[in-house]
Design a protein around this motif. Structure first.
Motif, PDB file in Angstrom:
ATOM      1  N   VAL A  52     -10.083   0.989  -4.520  1.00 37.13           N
ATOM      2  CA  VAL A  52     -11.305   0.292  -4.942  1.00 37.13           C
ATOM      3  C   VAL A  52     -11.173  -1.214  -4.744  1.00 37.13           C
ATOM      4  N   LEU A  53      -9.990  -1.760  -5.030  1.00 37.52           N
ATOM      5  CA  LEU A  53      -9.774  -3.197  -4.896  1.00 37.52           C
ATOM      6  C   LEU A  53      -9.502  -3.624  -3.453  1.00 37.52           C
ATOM      7  N   GLY A  54      -9.371  -2.652  -2.549  1.00 30.31           N
ATOM      8  CA  GLY A  54      -9.109  -2.978  -1.151  1.00 30.31           C
ATOM      9  C   GLY A  54      -7.668  -3.294  -0.849  1.00 30.31           C
ATOM     10  N   ASP A  55      -6.755  -2.950  -1.749  1.00 34.66           N
ATOM     11  CA  ASP A  55      -5.327  -3.176  -1.530  1.00 34.66           C
ATOM     12  C   ASP A  55      -4.751  -1.939  -0.833  1.00 34.66           C
ATOM     13  N   ASN A  56      -5.044  -1.818   0.452  1.00 34.49           N
ATOM     14  CA  ASN A  56      -4.701  -0.612   1.196  1.00 34.49           C
ATOM     15  C   ASN A  56      -3.203  -0.434   1.387  1.00 34.49           C
ATOM     16  N   ASP A  57      -2.451  -1.521   1.454  1.00 36.18           N
ATOM     17  CA  ASP A  57      -0.995  -1.392   1.562  1.00 36.18           C
ATOM     18  C   ASP A  57      -0.428  -0.738   0.305  1.00 36.18           C
ATOM     19  N   LYS A  58      -0.921  -1.157  -0.852  1.00 35.80           N
ATOM     20  CA  LYS A  58      -0.453  -0.578  -2.114  1.00 35.80           C
ATOM     21  C   LYS A  58      -0.884   0.887  -2.210  1.00 35.80           C
ATOM     22  N   ALA A  59      -2.119   1.184  -1.837  1.00 36.04           N
ATOM     23  CA  ALA A  59      -2.604   2.566  -1.879  1.00 36.04           C
ATOM     24  C   ALA A  59      -1.771   3.453  -0.957  1.00 36.04           C
ATOM     25  N   TYR A  60      -1.483   2.970   0.243  1.00 37.34           N
ATOM     26  CA  TYR A  60      -0.691   3.752   1.195  1.00 37.34           C
ATOM     27  C   TYR A  60       0.708   4.039   0.649  1.00 37.34           C
ATOM     28  N   ALA A  61       1.273   3.095  -0.077  1.00 31.67           N
ATOM     29  CA  ALA A  61       2.617   3.279  -0.642  1.00 31.67           C
ATOM     30  C   ALA A  61       2.648   4.403  -1.673  1.00 31.67           C
ATOM     31  N   LYS A  67       4.793  16.552   5.734  1.00 37.65           N
ATOM     32  CA  LYS A  67       4.414  16.938   7.080  1.00 37.65           C
ATOM     33  C   LYS A  67       3.000  16.422   7.364  1.00 37.65           C
ATOM     34  N   ASN A  68       2.858  15.762   8.492  1.00 39.91           N
ATOM     35  CA  ASN A  68       1.577  15.234   8.960  1.00 39.91           C
ATOM     36  C   ASN A  68       0.983  14.164   8.050  1.00 39.91           C
ATOM     37  N   LYS A  69       1.845  13.424   7.365  1.00 37.68           N
ATOM     38  CA  LYS A  69       1.354  12.285   6.580  1.00 37.68           C
ATOM     39  C   LYS A  69       0.649  11.327   7.540  1.00 37.68           C
ATOM     40  N   PRO A  70      -0.510  10.805   7.172  1.00 45.73           N
ATOM     41  CA  PRO A  70      -1.202   9.877   8.084  1.00 45.73           C
ATOM     42  C   PRO A  70      -0.378   8.611   8.279  1.00 45.73           C
ATOM     43  N   ASP A  71      -0.404   8.098   9.508  1.00 51.28           N
ATOM     44  CA  ASP A  71       0.244   6.806   9.706  1.00 51.28           C
ATOM     45  C   ASP A  71      -0.703   5.726   9.186  1.00 51.28           C
ATOM     46  N   ARG A  72      -0.267   4.491   9.247  1.00 51.02           N
ATOM     47  CA  ARG A  72      -1.064   3.398   8.677  1.00 51.02           C
ATOM     48  C   ARG A  72      -2.457   3.304   9.316  1.00 51.02           C
TER      49      ARG A  72
END
Length: 152
Positions: A52-61, A67-72
């Motif tokens: 929601v806050l747009g902190d996509n690096d934190k969300a991705y972490a 298996k088949n985890k999305p890349d960045r």
């Protein structure tokens, strides 16, 4: 002269009502801060808040390795596609059942249609969390916080 005072009273009254409305709006803002990450529910809340806050690096972490985890790039494409949806939804975390290194969390998602009558519908969903290297990670989450092709 009497009409000028009456008009002035109306303008001052409107100004007071407007200031009161702004004050109520500011006071009633939700507390959007990260919580403890020592529980599956806390990690799920932090994951959604990061989106929601747009902190996509934190969300991705917060995503589980698997298996088949999305890349960045795949993650960013999914987030871009869902951004409007998760900004018009809210998540209420319910009961969490923990089984060894996995947890299933009951969640309630409120979706706002955003139309003229602000139609809202509620869906009861689950989220799956896994314990990896001593930290809880998100293995699946309800729509709109999860893109359909992640982990496929």
């Amino acid at each position: 002269m009497k009409q000028d005072r009456f008009l002035l009273g109306i303008v001052i009254g409107i100004a007071i009502i407007a200031l009161a409305a702004v004050a109520v709006f500011l006071v009633r803002q939700p507390n959007m801060s990260y919580t403890s990450e020592d529980t599956p529910a806390g990690v799920l809340q932090n994951y959604v808040l990061a989106l929601v806050l747009g902190d996509n690096d934190k969300a991705y972490a917060y995503l589980a390795d698997g298996k088949n985890k999305p890349d960045r790039q795949q993650f960013q494409v999914g987030v871009n596609a869902m951004e409007y949806d998760f900004k018009n939804a809210s998540l209420k975390v319910g009961k969490a059942e923990i089984f060894d290194n996995e947890a299933i969390i009951d969640v309630q998602v409120r979706h706002s249609g955003g139309g003229p009558f602000n139609d809202v519908y509620i869906s009861n969903e689950t989220s799956r969390m896994v314990l990896q290297n001593g930290a809880w990670k998100v293995a699946s989450a309800p729509t709109p916080y999860w893109f359909w092709d992640w982990y496929q």
